[in-house]
Structures are given as C-alpha cells and as structure tokens.
Design a protein around this motif. Structure first.
Motif, mmCIF file in Angstrom:
data_model
loop_
_atom_site.group_PDB
_atom_site.id
_atom_site.type_symbol
_atom_site.label_atom_id
_atom_site.label_comp_id
_atom_site.label_asym_id
_atom_site.label_seq_id
_atom_site.Cartn_x
_atom_site.Cartn_y
_atom_site.Cartn_z
ATOM 1 N N ALA A 74 0.598 -1.087 0.221
ATOM 2 C CA ALA A 74 -0.064 0.222 -0.293
ATOM 3 C C ALA A 74 0.630 1.536 0.294
ATOM 4 O O ALA A 74 0.583 2.201 -0.916
ATOM 5 N N ALA A 79 -0.881 4.059 -1.723
ATOM 6 C CA ALA A 79 -2.712 4.280 -0.613
ATOM 7 C C ALA A 79 -3.034 4.342 0.547
ATOM 8 O O ALA A 79 -1.811 4.652 0.992
ATOM 9 N N GLU A 123 -10.360 4.030 -2.398
ATOM 10 C CA GLU A 123 -9.289 4.608 -3.065
ATOM 11 C C GLU A 123 -10.390 5.353 -3.645
ATOM 12 O O GLU A 123 -9.785 6.178 -3.012
ATOM 13 N N ALA A 142 -3.104 1.864 -6.070
ATOM 14 C CA ALA A 142 -3.533 1.807 -5.359
ATOM 15 C C ALA A 142 -4.010 0.052 -4.595
ATOM 16 O O ALA A 142 -3.062 -0.885 -3.798
#
Length: 179
Positions: A74, A79, A123, A142
């Motif tokens: 991530a 992310a 996201e 992400a």
C-alpha cells in the motif's frame, strides 16, 4: 492406529497448512503448530522441541508478515487507509461469494479479485479531490499495490511454512517412519 499412520496423517495436515499459508481463508501455520503439538502428545514432547520452536516462530512471523506486506504494498503504491480497508472488505466479500459480479469462480476467484476491487473502490472514495481520470488511475494503482504486497507476503509465508515442515521431518523422520 500405528505411530507411522499418525505421523503421515499429521504430515498431511501440515501440507494443508502450507497451502493455507499461501491461500487466504485456509488455516496456515497454525495447522503446522497444531500437528506438531499432537505429535508431541503422542510420541513425547522431548522429541519435538526444535520443530515446535521453529513452527511457533513461523506462526508469529506469519502474523507480522500479513500486516507488513500489505502495508508495504500500500505504501509503495501511495494507498490511503481507505484503500486498505476496502481491500479487507473486498477480501471478506470475495471469500464468501458476495460480490455481485462474481456468480462463478467461488471463493478462490473472490479472494483474488475481492481485495483488488475493494481497494480500488475505497481509494476512489477517498480521492475525491482529484478529477475522474487521475482519481481512477490512483485508485487502480493503490489496489494493485495492496494486492501485490499481499501476494508477496503470502509467498514468504509459504516458504516459511515449508521450512517448518522440513525441520519437523528432518528431526522426527526416524521416529515417524521407523516405528
């Protein structure tokens, strides 16, 4: 039931544990620890000190790897927490076959696609400040990052699980097969 039969049944349970270390939703290294404990109860705990210690360490490392690998993936993809939460929700929905777009494929397909779709949706919701196209690109990036991190973590867990079984087999082979 002979000790040899019990030994091979427990080794089979450990092999399922290796599969579970790689595939979410199936118990992994906890099966290996449990099988070694059963072998210790049947054959004496003095025979499983090293394999049990290794299996417990692998179990604890697996828990940490789950979190760290997902976090790393991530982080590399930029992310947010929303993407990570979306991936967890997607994993849950995919595993239980609750994704409306996946009427076939069962839990295995859901385990692969659920976190990806969940991370993208999470996201996408979080990145409201972006225009549609950059928002969609960042969301997809992400999602892929979270899934790649999770896959890498699962592969590492599988290798560790194989190592734990190898230590068990090497240290108990004579007792299990020779009886």
């Amino acid at each position: 039931m002979s000790l040899t039969v019990i030994y091979w049944l427990l080794v089979a349970v450990m092999v399922v544990g290796v599969i579970g270390a790689v595939i979410p939703g199936i118990p992994g290294s906890s099966l290996i620890v449990g099988a070694i404990i059963i072998w210790g109860a049947v054959n004496g705990f003095n025979t499983v000190g090293l394999p049990l210690g290794v299996a417990v360490v692998v179990f604890l490392l697996s828990i940490g790897i789950d979190f760290l690998a997902t976090y790393w993936g991530a982080k590399q993809a930029g992310a947010s927490n929303w993407g990570q939460i979306g991936a967890i929700v997607g994993l849950f929905l995919g595993f239980f076959g609750l994704l409306p777009a996946l009427p076939i494929g069962g839990p295995l397909l859901g385990i692969v696609l659920g976190p990806l779709l969940g991370a993208i949706v999470g996201e996408f919701i979080y990145r409201r400040e972006l225009e549609f196209e950059p928002r969609l690109k960042q969301s997809f990036k992400a999602g892929v990052g979270i899934v790649v991190g999770t896959v890498v973590g699962r592969l590492i867990q599988g290798i560790l699980a194989i190592a734990a079984i190898t230590v068990f087999l090497v240290t108990t082979w004579q007792m299990g097969v020779g009886t």
